[in-house]
Design a protein around this motif. Structure first.
Motif, PDB file in Angstrom:
ATOM      1  N   ASP A 163      28.107  64.069  51.773  1.00  0.00           N
ATOM      2  CA  ASP A 163      27.321  63.644  50.618  1.00  0.00           C
ATOM      3  C   ASP A 163      26.158  64.609  50.439  1.00  0.00           C
ATOM      4  O   ASP A 163      25.196  64.591  51.192  1.00  0.00           O
ATOM      5  CB  ASP A 163      26.805  62.217  50.831  1.00  0.00           C
ATOM      6  CG  ASP A 163      25.994  61.724  49.638  1.00  0.00           C
ATOM      7  OD1 ASP A 163      25.958  62.434  48.610  1.00  0.00           O
ATOM      8  OD2 ASP A 163      25.394  60.647  49.741  1.00  0.00           O
ATOM      9  N   SER A 165      24.263  64.879  47.682  1.00  0.00           N
ATOM     10  CA  SER A 165      23.305  64.438  46.672  1.00  0.00           C
ATOM     11  C   SER A 165      21.895  64.273  47.227  1.00  0.00           C
ATOM     12  O   SER A 165      20.903  64.539  46.534  1.00  0.00           O
ATOM     13  CB  SER A 165      23.773  63.128  46.040  1.00  0.00           C
ATOM     14  OG  SER A 165      23.934  62.125  47.027  1.00  0.00           O
ATOM     15  N   GLU A 189      35.855  66.112  43.206  1.00  0.00           N
ATOM     16  CA  GLU A 189      35.334  64.881  43.794  1.00  0.00           C
ATOM     17  C   GLU A 189      33.969  65.120  44.439  1.00  0.00           C
ATOM     18  O   GLU A 189      33.073  64.282  44.348  1.00  0.00           O
ATOM     19  CB  GLU A 189      36.320  64.346  44.838  1.00  0.00           C
ATOM     20  CG  GLU A 189      35.896  63.027  45.448  1.00  0.00           C
ATOM     21  CD  GLU A 189      36.902  62.503  46.458  1.00  0.00           C
ATOM     22  OE1 GLU A 189      36.532  61.662  47.296  1.00  0.00           O
ATOM     23  OE2 GLU A 189      38.070  62.948  46.413  1.00  0.00           O
ATOM     24  N   GLU A 192      31.217  65.773  41.420  1.00  0.00           N
ATOM     25  CA  GLU A 192      31.061  64.864  40.280  1.00  0.00           C
ATOM     26  C   GLU A 192      29.766  64.056  40.330  1.00  0.00           C
ATOM     27  O   GLU A 192      29.253  63.629  39.288  1.00  0.00           O
ATOM     28  CB  GLU A 192      32.266  63.920  40.194  1.00  0.00           C
ATOM     29  CG  GLU A 192      32.413  62.962  41.347  1.00  0.00           C
ATOM     30  CD  GLU A 192      33.637  62.075  41.189  1.00  0.00           C
ATOM     31  OE1 GLU A 192      34.344  62.219  40.161  1.00  0.00           O
ATOM     32  OE2 GLU A 192      33.890  61.251  42.089  1.00  0.00           O
ATOM     33  N   SER A 193      29.219  63.865  41.528  1.00  0.00           N
ATOM     34  CA  SER A 193      27.992  63.073  41.648  1.00  0.00           C
ATOM     35  C   SER A 193      26.746  63.937  41.810  1.00  0.00           C
ATOM     36  O   SER A 193      25.681  63.439  42.172  1.00  0.00           O
ATOM     37  CB  SER A 193      28.107  62.128  42.859  1.00  0.00           C
ATOM     38  OG  SER A 193      28.269  62.872  44.053  1.00  0.00           O
ATOM     39  N   LEU A 194      26.870  65.232  41.530  1.00  0.00           N
ATOM     40  CA  LEU A 194      25.737  66.143  41.694  1.00  0.00           C
ATOM     41  C   LEU A 194      25.294  66.665  40.330  1.00  0.00           C
ATOM     42  O   LEU A 194      25.856  67.630  39.802  1.00  0.00           O
ATOM     43  CB  LEU A 194      26.125  67.311  42.609  1.00  0.00           C
ATOM     44  CG  LEU A 194      26.539  66.941  44.032  1.00  0.00           C
ATOM     45  CD1 LEU A 194      26.973  68.185  44.802  1.00  0.00           C
ATOM     46  CD2 LEU A 194      25.400  66.263  44.771  1.00  0.00           C
ATOM     47  N   PRO A 195      24.260  66.081  39.750  1.00  0.00           N
ATOM     48  CA  PRO A 195      23.839  66.461  38.401  1.00  0.00           C
ATOM     49  C   PRO A 195      23.189  67.841  38.309  1.00  0.00           C
ATOM     50  O   PRO A 195      23.095  68.398  37.223  1.00  0.00           O
ATOM     51  CB  PRO A 195      22.830  65.360  38.037  1.00  0.00           C
ATOM     52  CG  PRO A 195      22.291  64.893  39.351  1.00  0.00           C
ATOM     53  CD  PRO A 195      23.446  64.990  40.310  1.00  0.00           C
TER      54      PRO A 195
END
Length: 247
Positions: A163, A165, A189, A192-195
């Motif tokens: 993770d 993030s 995958e 996708e959660s890292l802006p």
């Protein structure tokens, strides 16, 4: 009789251990070797001083425009010198570059190598960590634990395994459209959660052409030259560092 049986078992076990040991040594000793163009890039020029040490190869520009240092982890089973041309090209743009020498050409054996480099070069104000393929995965593991020491993270055909993030780092990802080594499902995958990820996709690039070591097993065929892929890579990294320096 029992003693002879035990002796035979011990002999068989000894042979098996020897065979396994030879196989492991053979695997660890085998690696993609640098092409001549990469070896030649280890020579200093008027604008870049190249210094080879036991732990890393340093590419020092005549002028460090951004007070920046980039630490690079090689891809798995690729000799670090294979990236010398890319590293020197980056240094020519005005950043100090540290190409790490990994045990057995595998960053898994020293994922925290960046720590010592950072601690030993206090003249560098802004640190960036980068890696190719497996090297990027292991570089990310250091960045996850030590985000306060870095300004940004740069992945070449790679992604974080954990993770990422929480690191809250400006992140650049570069890969080629013809890369068939990169696990694209795991890649998307992971990101996708890292802006804060900036993505650069090199049309026609593949996995191996970030270095100069020839074709890689399982890779796609590039439709652009090594020179073009690395030029795009250098430009993308420098733009990323310039934007970071302005913030």
């Amino acid at each position: 009789m029992q003693r002879k049986k035990r002796k035979n078992i011990l002999v068989i076990l000894g042979v098996l251990i020897l065979v396994i040991g030879i196989a492991i040594f053979g695997y660890l000793s085998d690696a993609y070797e640098p092409h001549q163009s990469a070896i030649e890039a280890l020579q200093s020029t008027q604008n870049v001083i190249v210094t080879e040490g036991e732990e890393y190869i340093r590419f020092e520009p005549k002028e460090n425009k951004y007070q920046a240092g980039l630490i690079f982890y090689q891809g798995g089973k690729v000799e670090e010198e294979a990236y010398a041309l890319l590293m020197r090209s980056l240094a020519e743009k005005g950043i100090s570059v540290y190409l790490v020498r990994m045990p057995f050409n595998l960053a898994v054996f020293d994922s925290d190598a960046a720590e010592k480099i950072i601690n030993n070069h206090e003249e560098i104000n802004n640190w960036y960590l980068s890696g190719h393929s497996l090297g990027g995965v292991m570089a990310a593991s250091f960045a996850e634990k030590n985000p306060e020491q870095l300004e940004g993270m740069i992945f070449l055909a790679s992604y974080p395994a954990g993770d990422f993030s929480a690191a809250d780092l400006d992140t650049l990802s570069i890969y080629g459209t013809n890369d068939e080594v990169l696990n694209t499902e795991a890649y998307f995958e992971a990101f996708e959660s890292l802006p804060k990820v900036k993505e650069e996709v090199i049309e026609g690039g593949n996995h191996a052409q970030f270095g100069n070591y020839g074709p890689q097993e399982g890779d796609g065929t590039a439709t652009i030259s090594v020179e073009e892929q690395q030029k795009n890579t250098v430009n993308g990294i420098i733009e990323f560092i310039e934007a970071s320096a302005e913030n």
